[in-house]
Design a protein around this motif. Structure first.
Motif, PDB file in Angstrom:
ATOM      1  N   UNK A  79       0.823  -1.205   0.000  1.00 47.74           N
ATOM      2  CA  UNK A  79       0.000   0.000   0.000  1.00 47.74           C
ATOM      3  C   UNK A  79       0.862   1.261   0.000  1.00 47.74           C
ATOM      4  N   UNK A  80       0.552   2.223  -0.884  1.00 48.86           N
ATOM      5  CA  UNK A  80       1.282   3.503  -0.828  1.00 48.86           C
ATOM      6  C   UNK A  80       1.049   4.218   0.491  1.00 48.86           C
ATOM      7  N   UNK A  81      -0.081   3.961   1.115  1.00 52.04           N
ATOM      8  CA  UNK A  81      -0.371   4.587   2.410  1.00 52.04           C
ATOM      9  C   UNK A  81       0.647   4.152   3.453  1.00 52.04           C
ATOM     10  N   UNK A  82       1.003   2.857   3.440  1.00 51.35           N
ATOM     11  CA  UNK A  82       2.003   2.354   4.388  1.00 51.35           C
ATOM     12  C   UNK A  82       3.369   2.993   4.144  1.00 51.35           C
ATOM     13  N   UNK A  83       3.688   3.225   2.856  1.00 52.29           N
ATOM     14  CA  UNK A  83       4.969   3.859   2.534  1.00 52.29           C
ATOM     15  C   UNK A  83       4.989   5.298   3.051  1.00 52.29           C
ATOM     16  N   UNK A  84       3.915   6.041   2.776  1.00 52.65           N
ATOM     17  CA  UNK A  84       3.860   7.430   3.233  1.00 52.65           C
ATOM     18  C   UNK A  84       3.932   7.512   4.758  1.00 52.65           C
ATOM     19  N   UNK A  85       3.248   6.614   5.436  1.00 47.01           N
ATOM     20  CA  UNK A  85       3.257   6.624   6.899  1.00 47.01           C
ATOM     21  C   UNK A  85       4.667   6.442   7.439  1.00 47.01           C
ATOM     22  N   UNK A  86       5.426   5.510   6.844  1.00 49.74           N
ATOM     23  CA  UNK A  86       6.787   5.255   7.321  1.00 49.74           C
ATOM     24  C   UNK A  86       7.743   6.381   6.926  1.00 49.74           C
ATOM     25  N   UNK A  87       7.559   6.941   5.728  1.00 51.81           N
ATOM     26  CA  UNK A  87       8.382   8.089   5.322  1.00 51.81           C
ATOM     27  C   UNK A  87       8.159   9.259   6.277  1.00 51.81           C
ATOM     28  N   UNK A  88       6.908   9.473   6.667  1.00 55.07           N
ATOM     29  CA  UNK A  88       6.606  10.536   7.616  1.00 55.07           C
ATOM     30  C   UNK A  88       7.217  10.272   8.982  1.00 55.07           C
TER      31      UNK A  88
END
Length: 337
Positions: A304-313
């Motif tokens: 999920x791109x959402x999981x990537x964004x969450x970890x990048x944040x």
């Protein structure tokens, strides 16, 4: 009552580059600049999404060289000023700034991370000595409090900049945060204050209006909101909002609509809008320019791109660290096994 003058800078041909993988053609630049000049856009910013000198395998390669982009724009801007975005480290004085001066760039915007304004001193000082217009930009400004932002802006003022722009690079701010920061900057500085918004939380126009009402005298806005992430402040929406509030930009409204129609007809499928992943990018405070590479990596790794964004944040990743998107994706995939 006399209208308050507001300066508009249009980064469609720079920030919009993120949305099309930095592939503006000469015709794109030429046609847009002709329309922008006719519409009396004060400043037209041109270049790779991350500024001059940034074309690379890591950040994305431009279709055209900086020289070709800037010289094409220069030929077609008769009244509007030509501006560039400059990130020290990607751009150097000898390799990038001097050729831009020779081409005829009018406005240089020296951009650093919001805690690293020291890196802009040499570039700003050099351009001031040449009597060129230069602004300092503080990117990812949501990552610091108002006091820190003011301290960084004061350094930019001391270096000799004409103004300072704080950039909501992740589209993460809400209006009350804008009000606090602009009022603080205006009260502590003797130079112009500007704001650059992104629309990841669908607040770019509202934030830009708040910035102006709180004392900012420059804002960035793009035709059709064409920019990174969910896009930038939508120019053809912002201008009538400002007119209704008795602010004057001297921009021709009919010409503005022609600009928007050109962008939509040419880049319709790529023009920016608020999607779940761009909204998540704003919520977690991740650089808007990461939207396209995050989507690509998420598809490749089947996560999920959402999981990537969450970890990048969570990691406080900033522009220029695109290579870490793959590292994060690997980490997420490994944990799911």
């Amino acid at each position: 009552m006399e209208s308050k003058k507001i300066l508009i800078s249009d980064p469609t041909l720079r920030d919009g580059s993120h949305a099309i993988k930095h592939k503006f053609s000469k015709d794109d630049i030429s046609n847009y600049c002709k329309l922008a000049d006719k519409a009396r856009i004060p400043i037209v910013e041109v270049g790779h999404g991350n500024g001059i000198g940034a074309s690379s395998l890591q950040l994305g390669e431009s279709l055209l060289s900086d020289f070709d982009m800037l010289s094409t724009a220069r030929k077609n801007l008769k009244k509007s000023k030509l501006g560039v975005h400059v990130i020290p480290g990607f751009a150097t004085i000898d390799k990038d700034i001097l050729p831009a001066v020779d081409v005829g760039v009018d406005v240089f915007r020296i951009a650093t991370h919001c805690t690293e304004s020291d890196l802009s001193e040499r570039h700003i000082s050099f351009l001031r000595k040449k009597n060129l217009e230069v602004w300092g930009c503080l990117m990812m400004a949501h990552m610091v409090d108002t006091e820190t932002l003011i301290d960084q802006a004061k350094k930019i003022e001391n270096y000799g900049a004409d103004g300072v722009i704080f950039m909501d690079s992740a589209g993460s701010f809400i209006p009350n945060q804008i009000k606090e920061r602009v009022e603080g900057l205006v009260s502590e500085l003797n130079i112009m204050v500007g704001f650059h918004g992104h629309n990841n939380l669908n607040l770019a126009v509202a934030n830009s209006l708040e910035a102006i009402q709180s004392g900012a005298t420059l804002v960035d806005a793009c035709s059709a909101g064409f920019g990174a992430g969910a896009g930038n402040t939508q120019l053809e929406v912002l201008i009538p909002v400002l007119l209704k509030q008795n602010f004057d930009t001297n921009i021709d409204f009919n010409g503005l609509l022609d600009l928007a129609e050109f962008v939509i007809s040419k880049f319709g499928k790529s023009t920016s809008s608020v999607h779940i992943d761009s909204m998540i990018s704003g919520y977690y405070g991740v650089f808007s320019g990461f939207l396209v590479p995050v989507r690509r990596v998420a598809l490749e790794y089947k996560i999920s791109p959402i999981d990537i964004f969450k970890e990048l944040g969570r990691r406080n990743i900033i522009a220029g660290q695109e290579d870490l998107i793959i590292e994060v994706a690997n980490s997420i995939r490994d944990k799911s096994k």
